[in-house]
Design a protein around this motif. Structure first.
Motif, PDB file in Angstrom:
ATOM      1  N   VAL A  80     -44.673  93.278  38.795  1.00 41.39           N
ATOM      2  CA  VAL A  80     -44.659  92.011  40.264  1.00 41.39           C
ATOM      3  C   VAL A  80     -43.075  91.849  40.259  1.00 41.39           C
ATOM      4  N   ALA A  81     -42.310  92.135  40.553  1.00 40.75           N
ATOM      5  CA  ALA A  81     -40.875  91.344  41.289  1.00 40.75           C
ATOM      6  C   ALA A  81     -40.782  90.531  42.383  1.00 40.75           C
ATOM      7  N   VAL A  82     -40.208  89.265  41.956  1.00 40.87           N
ATOM      8  CA  VAL A  82     -40.052  88.008  43.227  1.00 40.87           C
ATOM      9  C   VAL A  82     -38.524  87.755  43.438  1.00 40.87           C
ATOM     10  N   VAL A  83     -37.755  88.101  44.490  1.00 43.40           N
ATOM     11  CA  VAL A  83     -36.421  88.043  44.342  1.00 43.40           C
ATOM     12  C   VAL A  83     -36.098  86.920  46.204  1.00 43.40           C
ATOM     13  N   SER A  84     -34.901  85.850  45.342  1.00 43.59           N
ATOM     14  CA  SER A  84     -34.359  84.630  46.092  1.00 43.59           C
ATOM     15  C   SER A  84     -33.333  85.370  47.411  1.00 43.59           C
ATOM     16  N   ALA A  85     -33.206  84.729  48.648  1.00 37.06           N
ATOM     17  CA  ALA A  85     -31.715  85.321  48.629  1.00 37.06           C
ATOM     18  C   ALA A  85     -30.675  85.945  48.345  1.00 37.06           C
ATOM     19  N   MET A  86     -29.839  86.232  48.499  1.00 36.07           N
ATOM     20  CA  MET A  86     -28.522  86.392  47.424  1.00 36.07           C
ATOM     21  C   MET A  86     -27.437  84.678  47.835  1.00 36.07           C
ATOM     22  N   GLY A  87     -27.858  84.339  46.475  1.00 37.78           N
ATOM     23  CA  GLY A  87     -26.715  82.969  46.648  1.00 37.78           C
ATOM     24  C   GLY A  87     -26.142  82.194  48.271  1.00 37.78           C
ATOM     25  N   GLY A  88     -26.675  81.434  48.066  1.00 40.12           N
ATOM     26  CA  GLY A  88     -25.591  80.628  49.580  1.00 40.12           C
ATOM     27  C   GLY A  88     -26.524  81.284  50.971  1.00 40.12           C
ATOM     28  N   VAL A  89     -27.191  82.414  51.147  1.00 43.43           N
ATOM     29  CA  VAL A  89     -27.336  83.277  52.276  1.00 43.43           C
ATOM     30  C   VAL A  89     -28.432  81.878  53.284  1.00 43.43           C
ATOM     31  N   THR A 132     -39.136  78.905  64.466  1.00 42.16           N
ATOM     32  CA  THR A 132     -38.519  79.440  64.675  1.00 42.16           C
ATOM     33  C   THR A 132     -37.434  78.931  63.116  1.00 42.16           C
ATOM     34  N   LEU A 133     -37.258  78.247  62.904  1.00 41.02           N
ATOM     35  CA  LEU A 133     -36.147  78.044  61.632  1.00 41.02           C
ATOM     36  C   LEU A 133     -36.322  79.074  60.001  1.00 41.02           C
ATOM     37  N   ALA A 134     -38.205  77.962  60.605  1.00 41.26           N
ATOM     38  CA  ALA A 134     -38.633  78.858  59.141  1.00 41.26           C
ATOM     39  C   ALA A 134     -38.167  80.708  58.979  1.00 41.26           C
ATOM     40  N   ALA A 135     -38.404  80.834  60.193  1.00 38.14           N
ATOM     41  CA  ALA A 135     -38.174  82.765  60.462  1.00 38.14           C
ATOM     42  C   ALA A 135     -37.185  82.966  60.262  1.00 38.14           C
ATOM     43  N   ILE A 136     -35.844  82.356  61.305  1.00 39.14           N
ATOM     44  CA  ILE A 136     -34.753  82.680  60.477  1.00 39.14           C
ATOM     45  C   ILE A 136     -33.661  82.749  59.257  1.00 39.14           C
ATOM     46  N   SER A 137     -35.272  81.542  58.788  1.00 36.55           N
ATOM     47  CA  SER A 137     -34.177  81.076  57.135  1.00 36.55           C
ATOM     48  C   SER A 137     -34.636  82.357  56.322  1.00 36.55           C
ATOM     49  N   SER A 138     -35.869  82.706  56.477  1.00 30.55           N
ATOM     50  CA  SER A 138     -36.311  83.537  55.434  1.00 30.55           C
ATOM     51  C   SER A 138     -35.735  84.858  55.631  1.00 30.55           C
ATOM     52  N   THR A 139     -34.640  85.190  55.900  1.00 29.01           N
ATOM     53  CA  THR A 139     -34.168  86.702  56.516  1.00 29.01           C
ATOM     54  C   THR A 139     -33.195  86.626  55.068  1.00 29.01           C
ATOM     55  N   GLY A 140     -33.019  85.619  54.104  1.00 28.59           N
ATOM     56  CA  GLY A 140     -31.998  86.182  53.377  1.00 28.59           C
ATOM     57  C   GLY A 140     -33.078  87.185  52.351  1.00 28.59           C
ATOM     58  N   GLU A 141     -33.949  86.492  52.223  1.00 23.93           N
ATOM     59  CA  GLU A 141     -35.291  87.528  51.064  1.00 23.93           C
ATOM     60  C   GLU A 141     -35.344  88.441  51.775  1.00 23.93           C
ATOM     61  N   LEU A 142     -36.111  88.370  52.668  1.00 24.80           N
ATOM     62  CA  LEU A 142     -35.982  90.546  53.370  1.00 24.80           C
ATOM     63  C   LEU A 142     -34.959  91.057  52.709  1.00 24.80           C
ATOM     64  N   LEU A 143     -34.262  91.104  53.101  1.00 25.08           N
ATOM     65  CA  LEU A 143     -32.629  91.846  52.792  1.00 25.08           C
ATOM     66  C   LEU A 143     -32.634  91.696  51.217  1.00 25.08           C
ATOM     67  N   SER A 144     -32.491  91.533  51.123  1.00 28.55           N
ATOM     68  CA  SER A 144     -32.629  90.626  49.203  1.00 28.55           C
ATOM     69  C   SER A 144     -33.597  91.696  48.600  1.00 28.55           C
ATOM     70  N   ALA A 145     -34.946  91.820  48.907  1.00 28.11           N
ATOM     71  CA  ALA A 145     -35.196  92.453  48.241  1.00 28.11           C
ATOM     72  C   ALA A 145     -35.841  93.915  49.047  1.00 28.11           C
ATOM     73  N   ARG A 146     -35.234  94.353  50.145  1.00 30.56           N
ATOM     74  CA  ARG A 146     -34.321  96.235  50.153  1.00 30.56           C
ATOM     75  C   ARG A 146     -33.998  96.669  48.989  1.00 30.56           C
TER      76      ARG A 146
END
Lengths: 472, 472, 472, 472
Positions: B38-47, B122-136
Motif C-alpha cells: 500500500v503506497a502513501v504519498v505526500s504532496a510534491m515538495g513545496g506544494v 476550507t484551509l484543510a481542503a485547499i491544503s490537501s490538494t497536493g496529495e490528491l494530485l501526487s497520488a494520481r
C-alpha cells in the motif's frame, strides 16, 4: 543607637544537667563582659518529650501517672537548682518559681484528665513547661555568677498566629514587643534569659514554634533586636563536610553561606531547620554554630557570602527513606497538562516533592518523595490519571522504594567546570549506578538518586573525590 | 488471513519531480512483486506551502493571484504527467483528474475570496490538494510500469475527529473502513496509492493530520491493516548518531527502538514526529527509515527492542532556541503547592515544558521551554505568583534566553555504569559549563542544559567520547 | 411482631417541678396499662441554660461559681426527689445517682476551669446533665407508682455523627441499638425513661441534638421502634389557628398534616422544629401535641393526611424581624446568570432565604431574609455584583428593613377557588399594603410580605376572614 | 447646539411595498419640514427570512436556487423602484445600487456554495441585504418628494462587538461615529436614511443586532444623537391594554412608562424587545409607537414617568407555552445551598427563568421557564441534585407543562390598596385556579400562574375587572 547585642541560644544538651548549665552560664557571663547578651534556652534534654507523654496520658485518663511525671520533672529541676545555687534566698525564690510552674502543668494535666480531651492549645501549654523551668535555672545561675539576670517568658516577646503547635511570628508586633521589653532590661544592665520554643498570640494565649523552635526563637529575636550576631550553642563543633556516620573523615567547615546551610539542612544535615534562617537573611546577621562543650573551638559561621571552596564542592548530604515515582506513557508526549496534573496530584496528597527530573521526550516524569508519603502519592496519581490510564494515554505509574538522594553542595559550582563530570566519573569507577540526576540552575547543588544500598558509598566516594577530609 | 502487507510512504522529496516519482514507483513495483504494497504519498515538495499561501491570498481578496498559483501547480503536475506517461489514454484520463482536482481548489479559493474569510475547514481542503494530485501521478506511473494501481483518497479510509487542521484518527472506524476498501483492491491484485496527510470526519468532511501527517497516515494504515512493516522513504539514509551539521562524522544507525526514536524525534532529529509511532507501538510493527534516492542502502529499522549499543549511548540530539526559567524563593521551601502552581501556570500558558530539574532545598524550580513560549510562560507565572511575590514568598522568576538542551540517547544506559561521569567529564575537559541536568529514571536518556553557544561543541564532544563515528 | 409501642415525650415545663413530674408520671402509668410506653424526658425547665452558663463561667476561670451552680441544681433535684419518693431505699439509690451525675458535671467544670477552654465536646457533656437527672427522677416516680421503670441514657440508643452540639442521627445504627436495648426492657415489662436531647457517636462520645432536641429524640426513637404513635406532652393544648398574642380568638386545631405542621413551625408557630418530623414522615407515624397540664383535652394530631379545612385555610402564621432585599437593573433583563449569581451570594453568606419572588420582566429579584442576616447578605451581593454595578448592569441592591412575612396555611388550598382573592381583598379593605406575594405551587401556603407595623392586623384580618375562631 | 433631531424607524410592514414606502416617505417628508429627521428602515416584510433561506440553500450546495432567490428579491425591489420613482436618472442610479447590492449577496451565496459552509459572519452579511435595499428605495422616494436624502449604511455608524448575529453596540465609539457622519448630513440639510438591523465591528466587518434589531438601531442612534424623540412606525396603533386576540375590547394606551413597556414586552406584548429601551432610559428620550397606516392616530408614548392609571392596573399580558418546575423535599428545609444549586443549574442550562416563587417552609422552590427549555432544565436539575435525590434530601423534581403566566402591569400598584385582592377575587369568582403567585416588590406588576386552558379567561376577567376597555 546600635547596641551590638549578641543572641546566644543553648540547646537541650547544653542545659542537660547542672554541670552543662554551669558551663553554658560561664559562656554567657564571659560574653556579657564585652557586649550585651540575650540568652535563649531550650528545655533540658528529653524534658519536652516527657511533657508530651504526660499530656497524652492525662487525656487517656491516667491523671495520677501524668502528675507523677510532672512531679519527677520538678524534682529534676530542683536537684539541678541545689547543685547550681547555694544562696538560700535564691534557692527559695527560684524553688518557688519551679513549684508554681510545675503546679500549673499539673493543673493542665488534671483538667485534661477530667475532660479526657487534649486540645492543641493545652498541649502547647503543657509542652512548653521545660523552657519555663530551664530559663529560671539559667537566670539563677547567672545571678550566682554575679550578673544581673532575669528569666523572661517569650510569651511577652514573640507574637505569633494561632497555630498553637506550629506558630509563625508576626514580625512587626514581635519587633515592637521584644525591643520594648528587652532593651529596658539591657539598658538596666540585666541579661535576659528568654524561654525558647514559645510565643503567644496577640490575645496572650501561649503557642509553640514547632520542632527546631528554640533556634527559631533565637533568630526571630536576633532580627527583632538587630543583633550583631547569633550563636547557636550545641553539642557538635559546627557544620560538617558530611555525616560522620557515613564518612568518618568528615570535617567541620569554617564558614558557609545561608544558601549552603539551607541546602544542607534540607538534606538532613540537621543543623538548622531551613525556616530558622528566614528572619535574618535579609539583614544578613551572621549565625554561628558552636560547641558549648568545647567553647574554645571556632565553630561554623553562616553568612550571606559563605566562604568559597577551592573546588566548588563544600559538603555532601544524603537523604534515605525516599521513593522514586515515575509517570509515563505515549499519551503524555507533548501534553502540557500532564505535568500540571502530576503535581496537582502530589499537592493534593500533601506530598513533599524532594526532587524532580523530567527530560527529553516527556514520555516520563520522575520525582522523589519521602517513602512514607509514597503510598498516598501513588493513590492520588492513580485517581488523577484514571481516565488516561483507561484510554492508554498513561501506561504506567510506578514506584521504586529503595532509593536515596545524594547532594553535593557548594556555592560557586557553576563557575567551576567539570564538577558534574568528576562526581559521576567517580561514582562510575566505584560501580555506583545513577538512577536519576537533577541539577538545578542553582549554583550550589547537584543532586542525584542512587539505590538505597549505595548511599553510604556514594557519599564517601564524592567526599574523597573532592578531598573534603583536608581543609580547603 | 495474514496478508503480509507492506505500507510504503514517500515523502515530498521522494515525489519531488517526475524523475523522483519514477524512482519511487520502481521501488513500489519491485516490492509489489514479492508481497502486497500500500503506497502513501505526500504532496510534491513545496506544494503544500504554496497551497496555503494561495488560500491566504484568496482570503485577502486576491482571487486572481490565488487562482494563478493553483494554475501553476496544475501545470507543474501536468508537466510531470507528460514526462511520466506516454500512453494518450492514460495521459488524458489522469490529466482530466488533475484538471478536476485543481478546479475544485480554485473554486474553494474563489469562495474564500468572495467571503473574505478562510475557515479551518476550507484551509484543510485547499491544503490537501497536493496529495490528491501526487497520488494520481504515482498511480499512473505504476500503471505504466505494468501494475494494476489506483489512487485512493484517504477521506475514504482514515476517519478522524473534527479538528480540521490537526485531526486525530478514530482507530475503530478507520480500521473497518481501511480494511474493507484496501483489502478489496489488494485481493484484486491492485496496488492502492493513498493520499497522505488527509482524513475525513464520520460525516465525510475532509480533515488534515497536521505536520508530519503523511508519516502518520502510513502508520495509521499500517496498524489498521496489521501490516508486516512500514517503510518511510525519505531523502536521508536513516536515523543518524547526531545532526551532521553539528557533527560531520555522524553515522546512520542500523536499528533503534521505538523509545529511542521518540527521544530523538523529540529533540529535533526530525525523523518522525513522536505521535507517528503511537498507532504501531502496541502491535510492534517495525518501521524503516530508508532513502528513496539510494534504495540499496539498508536504512534504519525501528523496532520494539532496538539494538543494544556497546556502550549505552547511541545518538546525541540537541534543541536550541530554548529558555531556562527559574522560580525561587524562601517561601517555596517545603511548599507542596509551589510545584503544582508552577506547572498549572505553564499548562495555562499552553507552554511546552521540555525539561524540569528541581532538587535539593526546593528553593528553586527550573525548567526549559521553547524560547518563543518563554514570554507567555513568564507572564503566566508572574500572574500566578503575584500574591507570593508581594509577600516575599517568591523572590525571583527569572529567564535565561540563550541556552540549549543536549541529550544523549540509548537503550540500556541504566545498566552501564559511568555514562554520566564520562559525559560530564568530557564536557568539563572541553570547558563546557553545565547549567542544569535532568536525567530521568528512563534507561535511555541523559539531558542537560548548556549555553546556546556551547551546543555544537557539546554534541561533538559526546559524540566523540562514545566513538559514535565508528559502527558499534 | 408489632409491639404497639407509644413514645411519650415530656418537655421542660412538664417536668418543671415535683408536682409536674408527678402529673406526667401518672399520664405514663395510665397509658402503660393499655400498651407499652417509652418515655422521653427533657431537663427540668431552665436547667439546660443554667448548665451552659456554668460551663461558660468555668471557661473564664470561675470554677467555684460553676460548681456552686451545679450544686444548686443538685439540690433542686434532690428536693424534687424527696417530694416524689418516700421509700428510703429508692431515695438513697436515686440520690446516689443524682450525686454521681452532678459530680461528673462538676469535674467537667473543674477541668474546663483548669484549661480555660470550653470545647464543643465538653459543652455538650455539661449541658446534657439536666436530662440525665430528670430521667432518674421520672423513673423513680414511676416505680413509686408501681411500674417497673428504668432510666436509660440515650447515649446507648441514638448513634449520631460527631457534630457535638448539633448532631444528626445515623438511623441504621440507631435502629439496631434502640431495638436491642429497649425491646429487651419492654419485653421484661419495664418502662424505659430515656434522656431526651442526647446521643453518642459510634465511639461513645456524648453528643447533643441541638435546639428542639428532645422532640427529635422522641421521633427518632418512634421511627426506630416502629411506634404506633408519638405524643409530645407540652404546656399548650396543641397547634393553634394563630399566635394568641396576635389573635386572642385563636383556637386549637384537631388535626393537621405533616406538611402543615412544617409550614407552621417554619413561620414561627414554634410547636415543632421542622427537622423533628423527618424521621417519621415516611412511616406515617402520627404525632400528637398534648397538654400535660390538661391531659383530658384532645390536643392536635399530626398525620400524613391532616384534616381538610372547610375553606382551605387552617392557620395563619407570621414572622417578624425580616428584611426584604431587592436586586435590580436593566442589565438583569434576560440574564440567566443574574438569578444564579444572586443566590450563590446568599448561600455564600449562609443567609436563610425565607421567601423569593421574581416575576415578569426579570428587572427585579426580591427575597426576604432574617433582619440579622441582612447586613452580611447585602455585603455578599454587593461584592458579587460589583463589576455589574460598575457597568450599570445592576442599578440597585436595596433593603427594606421593616417588613414581616405572613402566611396562610392549609392543605387543599389549590382545590379551593378564590382563596387568594379573599385574602388580598380582606387586606385591601383593611388598608394593608402588600409589598410582595409568593405563593408556591404547594397546595397549602400563600405567603406575603407586609410592613412590620401591619403584621398583627394582617394576621387578625385573615383569621377573621376565614372564621378560624370557630371550629371548621 | 441642541439639534432637536427625531429618529423615525419604519418596520417591515411600513416599507412592505411601494405604496407603504410612499406613505412612510410622506410621513418623513412632513416631519422634516419642522425639524431634522433621521430615518431608520427595516427590510421589506419577509425579505430577511428569504435571505436566510437563500444562504442556507447555498450552504447545502444549491447555488442556482440561492441566486434565483436573490434575483427574485432584486426584481421585487426594482419593481418597487419603478412604482416609486419616475425620473430616469434617479431610476438608473438607484437601480445600479440595487444591482450592486444584490450582486454582492449573490457572490456571498456563490462563495458559500463553493465552500459548502455558512459562517456566522457570512450569514450576517447575506441577511442584512434587505435593509441595504430598502434604505435605497426610501432615499430615492424622499428625493422624489423633494427632500435632500441619502441612504447611509449603519456599518458606518453603529460600532459593535463581534457576535456577528447578536451584536451589542459599543456606545462610545458609536456616538462618535454617528454624530460625525449624521450631523454632517443634517447640517447640510440632508435627511439620512439609515439601514436598520446592522452594525459593524471596529475593524469594519458587518454584524447584525439580532431580532428586533431595527428598533434597537433607532434607539441606539437616538441616544447617540441626543434625539428629541424616537418614533417607531409600525402597523398597530400603539401599546394595548391586552392582546386583542384574547380580549376583543382591548384599547390603545396613550402613555406608559419605560418600566411598563419593559414588563409588557417581556410578557409577550411584542411591541418592543426590552433591550431596545436600554440606550435611551438614562437620557429619558421619549419613544412613540405609532401606526404608519393611520398616521393621524396618536399612538402610545413611552416615557420615564408614564401616565398614572386611575386604579393602578394599566394592561394585562400573558405568556403561554411555559412550564412550572418544582424542586422539593425534606432535605431542602433551611438549606442555603438548595436555592443556589437550583439556579446554578438553570443558569448552566441557559434556561430563561420567567418567574420564581419560593415561600414558607422552603420545602419547595417553584419557577417557570419556557416549555421548550423545560427538558434541558429538568435534566440539569436532576444532574445537580442527583446525590441529594439518592440520599432522600430531595424528593421530587416535577414539571407542569400546561401552564401560562398572566401579569397585570401598571405603575403605582404599590400605592393602591386592594389590587391583589380585586385580581384574585375576580379570578376566584370566575372559577380560575391560581397555581402560583409572584408579586415582586416592584410597584408595577403582579404575576401569577394559571393552567394554560385558563389563560384567555384570566386575562379577560382582569381586563374587565379594572375596566380597561374604557379610557382611564
Amino acid at each position: 543607637m546600635k547596641r551590638n547585642v549578641r543572641v546566644m541560644k543553648f540547646g537541650g544538651t547544653s542545659v542537660g544537667d547542672a554541670q552543662c548549665i554551669e558551663r553554658s552560664a560561664e559562656i554567657i557571663a564571659r560574653a556579657a563582659q564585652s557586649s550585651p547578651v540575650v540568652a535563649v534556652v531550650s528545655a533540658m534534654g528529653g524534658v519536652t518529650n516527657r511533657l508530651i507523654e504526660a499530656a497524652q496520658r492525662a487525656a487517656s485518663g491516667e491523671e495520677a501517672m501524668a502528675c507523677e511525671m510532672i512531679a519527677s520533672l520538678r524534682t529534676q529541676h530542683e536537684t539541678a537548682l541545689q547543685a547550681l545555687v547555694a544562696d538560700p534566698a535564691e534557692r527559695s525564690a527560684t524553688g518557688a518559681e519551679i513549684e508554681r510552674i510545675c503546679a500549673h502543668a499539673m493543673n493542665l494535666c488534671r483538667g485534661t484528665a477530667l475532660l479526657r480531651e487534649l486540645t492543641p492549645r493545652t498541649l502547647a501549654a503543657i509542652s512548653s513547661t521545660g523552657e519555663l523551668l530551664s530559663a529560671r535555672l539559667m537566670a539563677a545561675t547567672l545571678r550566682r555568677l554575679g550578673l544581673k539576670a532575669q528569666a523572661v517568658d517569650a510569651t511577652e516577646l514573640i507574637i505569633t498566629d494561632d497555630q498553637y503547635e506550629q506558630a509563625e511570628p508576626l514580625m512587626e508586633e514581635t519587633r515592637e514587643a521584644s525591643r520594648r521589653r528587652l532593651f529596658a532590661l539591657l539598658d538596666d544592665g540585666t541579661t535576659p534569659v528568654v524561654t525558647g520554643f514559645i510565643g503567644a498570640t496577640a490575645t496572650g494565649v501561649l503557642t509553640t514554634l514547632g520542632r527546631g523552635g528554640s533556634d527559631y526563637s533565637a533568630t526571630i529575636l536576633g532580627a527583632a533586636l538587630d543583633a550583631a550576631e547569633i550563636i547557636i550553642w550545641t553539642d557538635v563543633d559546627g557544620v560538617m563536610t558530611a555525616d560522620p556516620r557515613l564518612v568518618p573523615e568528615a570535617r567541620t567547615l569554617d564558614e558557609i553561606s545561608y544558601a549552603e546551610a539551607a541546602e544542607l539542612a534540607y538534606f538532613g544535615a540537621k543543623v538548622l531547620h531551613p525556616k530558622t534562617l528566614r528572619p535574618i537573611t535579609e539583614a544578613g546577621i551572621p549565625v554561628w554554630i558552636r560547641n558549648s562543650f568545647a567553647p574554645d573551638r571556632r565553630g561554623t559561621k553562616i553568612t550571606s557570602a559563605g566562604h568559597r571552596a577551592r573546588n566548588g564542592v563544600k559538603a555532601i548530604t544524603a537523604i534515605g527513606d525516599v521513593s522514586l515515582i515515575t509517570v509515563g506513557g505515549r499519551g503524555i508526549v507533548g501534553a502540557p497538562e500532564a505535568v500540571a496534573k502530576t503535581f496537582a496530584a502530589t499537592a493534593s496528597a500533601r506530598a513533599n516533592v524532594l526532587l524532580i527530573s523530567q527530560a527529553s521526550s516527556q514520555n516520563d516524569i520522575c520525582f522523589v518523595v519521602p517513602s512514607k508519603e509514597a503510598g498516598k502519592t501513588l493513590e492520588a496519581l492513580r485517581r488523577a490519571f484514571a481516565p488516561d490510564i483507561q484510554h492508554h494515554q498513561v501506561e504506567h505509574i510506578t514506584v521504586d522504594h529503595e532509593v536515596a538522594i545524594v547532594a553535593a553542595v557548594g556555592e560557586g559550582m557553576r563557575g567551576t567546570l567539570g564538577i558534574a563530570g568528576r562526581i559521576f566519573s567517580a561514582l562510575g569507577r566505584e560501580g555506583i549506578n545513577i538512577i536519576a540526576i537533577a541539577q538545578g540552575s542553582s549554583e550550589y547543588n547537584i543532586s542525584f538518586v542512587v539505590e538505597a544500598s549505595a548511599m553510604k558509598k556514594a557519599v564517601a566516594t564524592i567526599h574523597k573525590e573532592f578531598g573534603l577530609e583536608s581543609a580547603s
